[in-house]
Motif scaffolding. Structure first.
Motif, PDB file in Angstrom:
ATOM      1  N   ILE A  14       0.609  -1.216   0.136  1.00  0.00           N
ATOM      2  CA  ILE A  14       0.089  -0.416   0.111  1.00  0.00           C
ATOM      3  C   ILE A  14       1.056   1.215   0.134  1.00  0.00           C
ATOM      4  O   ILE A  14       0.610   2.322  -0.763  1.00  0.00           O
ATOM      5  CB  ILE A  14      -0.670  -0.027   1.182  1.00  0.00           C
ATOM      6  N   ASN A  22     -12.136   8.939   9.312  1.00  0.00           N
ATOM      7  CA  ASN A  22     -12.001   7.382  10.373  1.00  0.00           C
ATOM      8  C   ASN A  22     -13.543   7.552  10.723  1.00  0.00           C
ATOM      9  O   ASN A  22     -13.903   6.780  11.304  1.00  0.00           O
ATOM     10  CB  ASN A  22     -10.771   7.431  10.981  1.00  0.00           C
ATOM     11  N   SER A  45     -12.129  -2.481   2.053  1.00  0.00           N
ATOM     12  CA  SER A  45     -11.655  -0.807   1.926  1.00  0.00           C
ATOM     13  C   SER A  45     -10.452  -0.787   2.975  1.00  0.00           C
ATOM     14  O   SER A  45     -10.803  -0.515   3.998  1.00  0.00           O
ATOM     15  CB  SER A  45     -12.392   0.185   1.278  1.00  0.00           C
ATOM     16  N   ASN A  46      -9.516   0.294   2.393  1.00  0.00           N
ATOM     17  CA  ASN A  46      -8.062   1.055   2.864  1.00  0.00           C
ATOM     18  C   ASN A  46      -8.525   2.078   2.641  1.00  0.00           C
ATOM     19  O   ASN A  46      -8.819   2.929   1.095  1.00  0.00           O
ATOM     20  CB  ASN A  46      -6.575  -0.067   2.438  1.00  0.00           C
ATOM     21  N   PHE A 106      -0.744  -4.815   3.875  1.00  0.00           N
ATOM     22  CA  PHE A 106      -0.683  -3.601   4.406  1.00  0.00           C
ATOM     23  C   PHE A 106      -0.185  -3.288   5.383  1.00  0.00           C
ATOM     24  O   PHE A 106       0.843  -3.414   5.667  1.00  0.00           O
ATOM     25  CB  PHE A 106      -2.607  -3.650   4.939  1.00  0.00           C
ATOM     26  N   ASP A 164     -10.074  -3.928  -0.731  1.00  0.00           N
ATOM     27  CA  ASP A 164      -8.750  -4.837   0.037  1.00  0.00           C
ATOM     28  C   ASP A 164      -8.733  -5.376  -0.686  1.00  0.00           C
ATOM     29  O   ASP A 164      -9.249  -6.569  -2.085  1.00  0.00           O
ATOM     30  CB  ASP A 164      -9.180  -5.024   1.136  1.00  0.00           C
ATOM     31  N   ASN A 196     -13.388  -3.048   6.809  1.00  0.00           N
ATOM     32  CA  ASN A 196     -13.657  -4.563   5.438  1.00  0.00           C
ATOM     33  C   ASN A 196     -13.402  -4.897   4.216  1.00  0.00           C
ATOM     34  O   ASN A 196     -12.767  -5.251   4.281  1.00  0.00           O
ATOM     35  CB  ASN A 196     -15.488  -4.498   6.215  1.00  0.00           C
ATOM     36  N   ALA A 212      -2.896   5.059   7.103  1.00  0.00           N
ATOM     37  CA  ALA A 212      -3.398   4.006   5.893  1.00  0.00           C
ATOM     38  C   ALA A 212      -4.428   3.676   7.496  1.00  0.00           C
ATOM     39  O   ALA A 212      -3.166   2.916   8.679  1.00  0.00           O
ATOM     40  CB  ALA A 212      -2.941   3.065   5.646  1.00  0.00           C
ATOM     41  N   SER A 213      -6.112   2.781   7.252  1.00  0.00           N
ATOM     42  CA  SER A 213      -6.903   2.498   7.583  1.00  0.00           C
ATOM     43  C   SER A 213      -7.078   1.407   6.969  1.00  0.00           C
ATOM     44  O   SER A 213      -7.743   1.514   5.965  1.00  0.00           O
ATOM     45  CB  SER A 213      -7.651   3.472   8.534  1.00  0.00           C
ATOM     46  N   GLN A 214      -7.182   0.591   7.970  1.00  0.00           N
ATOM     47  CA  GLN A 214      -8.094  -0.950   7.210  1.00  0.00           C
ATOM     48  C   GLN A 214      -9.083  -0.610   8.025  1.00  0.00           C
ATOM     49  O   GLN A 214      -9.551  -1.226   8.382  1.00  0.00           O
ATOM     50  CB  GLN A 214      -7.412  -2.252   7.739  1.00  0.00           C
ATOM     51  N   LYS A 235       0.792   0.186   8.288  1.00  0.00           N
ATOM     52  CA  LYS A 235      -0.359   2.031   9.120  1.00  0.00           C
ATOM     53  C   LYS A 235       0.641   2.346   8.541  1.00  0.00           C
ATOM     54  O   LYS A 235      -0.153   3.685   8.328  1.00  0.00           O
ATOM     55  CB  LYS A 235      -0.043   1.418  10.420  1.00  0.00           C
TER      56      LYS A 235
END
Lengths: 237, 171
Positions: A107, A230, A210-211, A191, A185, A208, A204-206, A193
């Motif tokens: 990512i 977020n 999508s990122n 991935f 995703d 369900n 980056a935040s993950q 962070k």
């Protein structure tokens, strides 16, 4: 020249061109007679040595050569064909590899490359012109929406970058634009962070499906941007 | 390609007789001589590009043939001491008297030691000088000249005694 030496010379080569031997021959009739005898002997020898050559030998030789070189050519042709096939095969493989593989494996790499690639199109002085409604319309295909306007949005559009469809948002930052990517995703992107290079850093935040990646100049309060996003994002199932 | 082909064919036409005769006197067998010449020319074809000077073609081919002949001995040991008189070549062109003499001489040449015969064949058939022969056989020039002398000397002496022999045959 004494007789013995003369005889030796003539025996060794009746057609000698040695001047001393020739001079001796002409000056002495006995020597001349001997030389003539030897020349006659040589003629006999030559006749004896000249055995018959098979009539068709030269044709055979030429035939055999053309058969051999024909075979060689056939072999060469086969090698050439095999070579051409191999080259084509390798080209095919390479093209496939290039077309269907991804240039970025994480990512972080992806986001930084994407940002750099499109950086020239945006500046912080651009007018913010995207409304929350139109943003949410685009977010719908990622099954997400923002509950309120989180900043001045310069641009929101789908991007297909390196084979991955993503939503690219460009917000007005303090001194330079802040990029937000909503990326589905996918298996091939590892991935991480947070990440950074010399000029840019990102978080980056993950979720369900999508990122969400925030990338921008190191001096921008990117962590805050991430928090704000977020808090505001809502995912429908 | 075409030029190589023409070059090769010219080489075959010009030199195959000399080469065959030389091969024959090397091995005393028509069939083996033919095989040797075939093999030689096949090798010559493959290496034709390395032949720069056409004048050197004959000695070049003879060198190949000698090597090919030596290879034959590596493969298989022939009994060369058993020399069969029946394999002597005969020629039909010459008259009966001459014919007998030729046959007789051939036999003498065939029985001559190889080291004497080979320079003689190269000189008479190949038309090479003592210098050239010494290079081909990697021998000293004086050695070559001595061998040529002895070869002719042997034949001459044999010929001088011949009438007696022939008389016995006929009588």
């Amino acid at each position: 020249m004494d007789d013995l030496q003369f005889r030796r010379n003539i025996y060794a080569d009746p057609n000698t061109s040695d001047s001393d031997t020739l001079a001796a021959k002409h000056s002495d009739p006995a020597k001349r007679k001997f030389a003539e005898e030897l020349a006659q002997l040589d003629q006999q020898i030559a006749q004896a040595l000249n055995i018959d050559v098979p009539d068709d030998l030269s044709e055979k030789l030429i035939l055999r050569q053309s058969l051999a070189s024909h075979q060689q050519q056939k072999k060469r042709k086969r090698i050439k064909l095999a070579l051409a096939a191999s080259v084509t095969f390798v080209i095919g493989l390479t093209v496939q590899q290039l077309q269907f593989s991804h240039a970025y494996s994480s990512i972080a790499d992806y986001a930084i490359a994407h940002t750099n690639h499109e950086a020239i199109y945006f500046s912080n002085q651009d007018e913010a012109k995207v409304s929350l409604a139109s943003l949410n319309k685009k977010m719908a295909s990622f099954n997400g929406s923002f509950s309120e306007q989180i900043g001045e949005l310069i641009m929101a559009d789908y991007c297909r970058f390196d084979g991955t469809k993503s939503l690219h948002l460009v917000f007005k930052g303090r001194s330079s634009p802040v990029n937000v990517f909503i990326v589905p995703d996918s298996e091939h992107l590892a991935f991480s962070k947070d990440f950074a290079n010399d000029a840019l850093s990102g978080f980056a935040s993950q979720f369900n499906q999508s990122n969400i990646i925030v990338v921008g100049d190191k001096n921008e309060p990117l962590k805050q941007w991430q928090q704000k996003i977020n808090q505001n994002i809502r995912w429908s199932t | 390609m075409a030029t190589k082909q023409t070059r090769y064919e010219a080489l075959v036409k010009a030199l195959h007789s000399d080469l065959y005769r030389y091969a024959y006197w090397l091995c005393h067998d028509k069939q083996v001589a033919e095989d040797l010449v075939q093999e030689t020319f096949l090798r010559a074809w493959r290496a034709l590009d390395s032949l720069k000077d056409e004048k050197a073609a004959k000695s070049w081919l003879i060198t190949i043939l000698r090597r090919e002949n030596a290879r034959r001995f590596e493969r298989k040991r022939f009994e060369m001491s058993e020399y069969e008189e029946a394999t002597i070549c005969d020629s039909k062109a010459t008259g009966a008297e001459q014919q007998i003499e030729n046959d007789w001489l051939r036999e003498k040449i065939a029985k001559m030691p190889e080291e004497y015969r080979e320079p003689l064949v190269l000189q008479v058939i190949g038309g090479f000088s003592g210098e050239e022969i010494s290079q081909m056989l990697s021998l000293n020039k004086n050695t070559v000249m001595t061998r040529l002398f002895r070869a002719r000397n042997q034949l001459k002496e044999a010929l001088d005694e011949q009438p007696k022999l022939r008389g016995q045959h006929n009588g």
